[in-house]
Motif scaffolding. Structure first.
Motif, mmCIF file in Angstrom:
data_model
loop_
_atom_site.group_PDB
_atom_site.id
_atom_site.type_symbol
_atom_site.label_atom_id
_atom_site.label_comp_id
_atom_site.label_asym_id
_atom_site.label_seq_id
_atom_site.Cartn_x
_atom_site.Cartn_y
_atom_site.Cartn_z
ATOM 1 N N MET A 111 0.838 -1.192 0.000
ATOM 2 C CA MET A 111 0.000 0.000 0.000
ATOM 3 C C MET A 111 0.878 1.248 0.000
ATOM 4 N N THR A 112 0.420 2.274 -0.716
ATOM 5 C CA THR A 112 1.189 3.504 -0.820
ATOM 6 C C THR A 112 0.477 4.649 -0.115
ATOM 7 N N ALA A 113 1.259 5.590 0.364
ATOM 8 C CA ALA A 113 0.715 6.787 1.009
ATOM 9 C C ALA A 113 1.788 7.862 0.996
ATOM 10 N N PRO A 114 1.379 9.123 0.925
ATOM 11 C CA PRO A 114 2.375 10.199 0.979
ATOM 12 C C PRO A 114 2.920 10.376 2.391
ATOM 13 N N MET A 115 4.181 10.809 2.477
ATOM 14 C CA MET A 115 4.805 11.130 3.760
ATOM 15 C C MET A 115 5.605 12.411 3.571
ATOM 16 N N ASP A 116 5.434 13.339 4.488
ATOM 17 C CA ASP A 116 6.102 14.626 4.349
ATOM 18 C C ASP A 116 7.475 14.609 4.988
ATOM 19 N N ILE A 117 8.404 15.313 4.352
ATOM 20 C CA ILE A 117 9.708 15.577 4.943
ATOM 21 C C ILE A 117 9.918 17.094 4.921
ATOM 22 N N ASP A 118 10.592 17.622 5.932
ATOM 23 C CA ASP A 118 10.844 19.060 6.027
ATOM 24 C C ASP A 118 12.139 19.388 5.291
ATOM 25 N N CYS A 119 12.058 20.338 4.380
ATOM 26 C CA CYS A 119 13.200 20.665 3.528
ATOM 27 C C CYS A 119 13.510 22.157 3.586
ATOM 28 N N VAL A 120 14.762 22.475 3.254
ATOM 29 C CA VAL A 120 15.210 23.864 3.222
ATOM 30 C C VAL A 120 16.135 24.045 2.027
ATOM 31 N N TYR A 121 15.884 25.088 1.225
ATOM 32 C CA TYR A 121 16.850 25.592 0.265
ATOM 33 C C TYR A 121 17.452 26.857 0.869
ATOM 34 N N LYS A 122 18.774 26.881 0.971
ATOM 35 C CA LYS A 122 19.455 28.039 1.536
ATOM 36 C C LYS A 122 20.479 28.517 0.506
ATOM 37 N N ALA A 123 20.325 29.751 0.036
ATOM 38 C CA ALA A 123 21.184 30.249 -1.036
ATOM 39 C C ALA A 123 21.733 31.619 -0.687
ATOM 40 N N GLU A 124 22.934 31.884 -1.158
ATOM 41 C CA GLU A 124 23.513 33.220 -1.015
ATOM 42 C C GLU A 124 24.360 33.520 -2.244
ATOM 43 N N LYS A 125 24.499 34.793 -2.535
ATOM 44 C CA LYS A 125 25.341 35.188 -3.660
ATOM 45 C C LYS A 125 26.021 36.508 -3.361
ATOM 46 N N GLY A 126 27.354 36.463 -3.370
ATOM 47 C CA GLY A 126 28.158 37.656 -3.376
ATOM 48 C C GLY A 126 28.759 37.722 -4.760
ATOM 49 N N ARG A 127 30.018 37.321 -4.851
ATOM 50 C CA ARG A 127 30.611 37.153 -6.175
ATOM 51 C C ARG A 127 30.171 35.825 -6.789
ATOM 52 N N ASP A 128 30.094 34.777 -5.941
ATOM 53 C CA ASP A 128 29.708 33.439 -6.398
ATOM 54 C C ASP A 128 28.360 33.041 -5.809
ATOM 55 N N PHE A 129 27.700 32.116 -6.482
ATOM 56 C CA PHE A 129 26.409 31.582 -6.046
ATOM 57 C C PHE A 129 26.640 30.292 -5.275
ATOM 58 N N LYS A 130 25.998 30.185 -4.113
ATOM 59 C CA LYS A 130 26.140 28.992 -3.277
ATOM 60 C C LYS A 130 24.749 28.539 -2.832
ATOM 61 N N LEU A 131 24.444 27.262 -3.052
ATOM 62 C CA LEU A 131 23.133 26.700 -2.706
ATOM 63 C C LEU A 131 23.324 25.472 -1.837
ATOM 64 N N THR A 132 22.662 25.471 -0.688
ATOM 65 C CA THR A 132 22.652 24.318 0.211
ATOM 66 C C THR A 132 21.238 23.772 0.290
ATOM 67 N N ILE A 133 21.102 22.454 0.143
ATOM 68 C CA ILE A 133 19.810 21.780 0.217
ATOM 69 C C ILE A 133 19.782 20.913 1.471
ATOM 70 N N GLN A 134 18.697 21.020 2.215
ATOM 71 C CA GLN A 134 18.556 20.255 3.466
ATOM 72 C C GLN A 134 17.253 19.486 3.457
ATOM 73 N N ALA A 135 17.310 18.242 3.933
ATOM 74 C CA ALA A 135 16.110 17.419 4.112
ATOM 75 C C ALA A 135 16.167 16.769 5.488
ATOM 76 N N VAL A 136 15.051 16.818 6.208
ATOM 77 C CA VAL A 136 14.945 16.168 7.511
ATOM 78 C C VAL A 136 13.980 14.995 7.355
ATOM 79 N N VAL A 137 14.511 13.787 7.518
ATOM 80 C CA VAL A 137 13.765 12.574 7.196
ATOM 81 C C VAL A 137 13.543 11.755 8.472
ATOM 82 N N PRO A 138 12.283 11.408 8.799
ATOM 83 C CA PRO A 138 12.041 10.556 9.972
ATOM 84 C C PRO A 138 12.554 9.143 9.728
ATOM 85 N N MET A 139 13.062 8.522 10.785
ATOM 86 C CA MET A 139 13.597 7.175 10.698
ATOM 87 C C MET A 139 13.429 6.485 12.052
#
Length: 258
Positions: A111-139
């Motif tokens: 059987m299938t069902a959706p499950m939510d995970i909490d995520c974050v995109y964190k980005a900054e740019k000065g001279r260069d672009f930097k992107l951090t991706i975060q996922a919090v997964v229950p286990m």
């Protein structure tokens, strides 16, 4: 009208971040199975403020978002460029916090069902672009020590894996969730019938892991993924028989990043 924010400030104190937070905004996400998924993000937007500028123009943060509609990964760098231009800043910052839904399949019933995970995109740019991706997964974790010393049973508990990455190619949020499942004593599901519960319970018992074990398993998988330039992983267990939580962290050195 008088532009008070642009007045000169004589205290000579530059500010790291000045901006707005807790703005709710529609976002459009890449979904590995369905192509796209819509969600709602809590948005933080900020710029660095020079020491001689009294304030920034808060309304311009929303103006830089308003013509985009739902925001996706492809728009993030452009938003930062707009913030730098319209607010005359050398560096801009954006953070999107949002729930993302993955579909989990129960191990026996299917059987299938959706499950939510909490995520974050964190980005900054000065001279260069930097992107951090975060996922919090229950286990789930089951204590190896408890299993070893008990005549029967072992204490187990809900835990969370927090994965943060920077990558030069797309890494699906679903892939991060799968890494967490593989590092756990047993995964967590949105829907389980009794045969599934039996399977998951017994699987966890046969696969005991400390938080130290689980976070090392995560590190092995993150390190082996050649798309990932940097990572930080944390596993936190909400201990069922102790009046505290247990946690362990691993982080790839910045010196080893490309």
């Amino acid at each position: 009208m008088k532009d008070v924010q642009s007045e000169k400030d004589l205290r000579r104190i530059p500010l790291k971040h000045v901006g707005i937070k807790d703005l709710r905004w529609p976002i459009e996400l890449k979904d590995r199975t369905r192509g796209t998924q819509h969600s709602v993000a809590r948005v933080t937007l900020a710029v660095d403020l020079p020491h001689d500028m009294r304030g920034t123009h808060m309304s311009r943060f929303v103006e830089c978002m308003r013509d985009l509609g739902p925001v996706g990964l492809n728009e993030i760098e452009g938003i930062l460029d707009k913030l730098k231009e319209h607010l005359q800043a050398e560096k801009a910052f954006l953070q999107l916090e949002f729930p993302y839904f993955i579909t989990k399949t129960a191990p026996v019933s299917g059987m299938t069902a959706p499950m939510d995970i909490d995520c974050v995109y964190k980005a900054e740019k000065g001279r260069d672009f930097k992107l951090t991706i975060q996922a919090v997964v229950p286990m789930q974790t089951l204590c190896p020590c408890s299993k070893e010393i008990s005549d029967y049973g072992a204490h187990n508990q809900r835990a969370w894996a927090k994965l943060e990455i920077r990558a030069h190619e797309l890494v699906w949020l679903e892939e991060l969730a799968e890494m967490a499942d593989a590092a756990a004593s047993a995964p967590v599901y949105g829907l389980l019938k009794r045969p599934d519960e039996k399977f998951v319970t017994e699987h966890a018992y046969e696969n005991p892991r400390f938080v130290e074990d689980a976070v090392r398993e995560l590190a092995l998988r993150l390190e082996a993924d050649t798309r990932i330039d940097w990572y930080r992983a944390e596993v936190e267990s909400v201990e069922s028989i102790h009046n505290h939580n247990a946690f362990a962290v691993v982080e790839k050195s910045e010196d080893k990043c490309c």
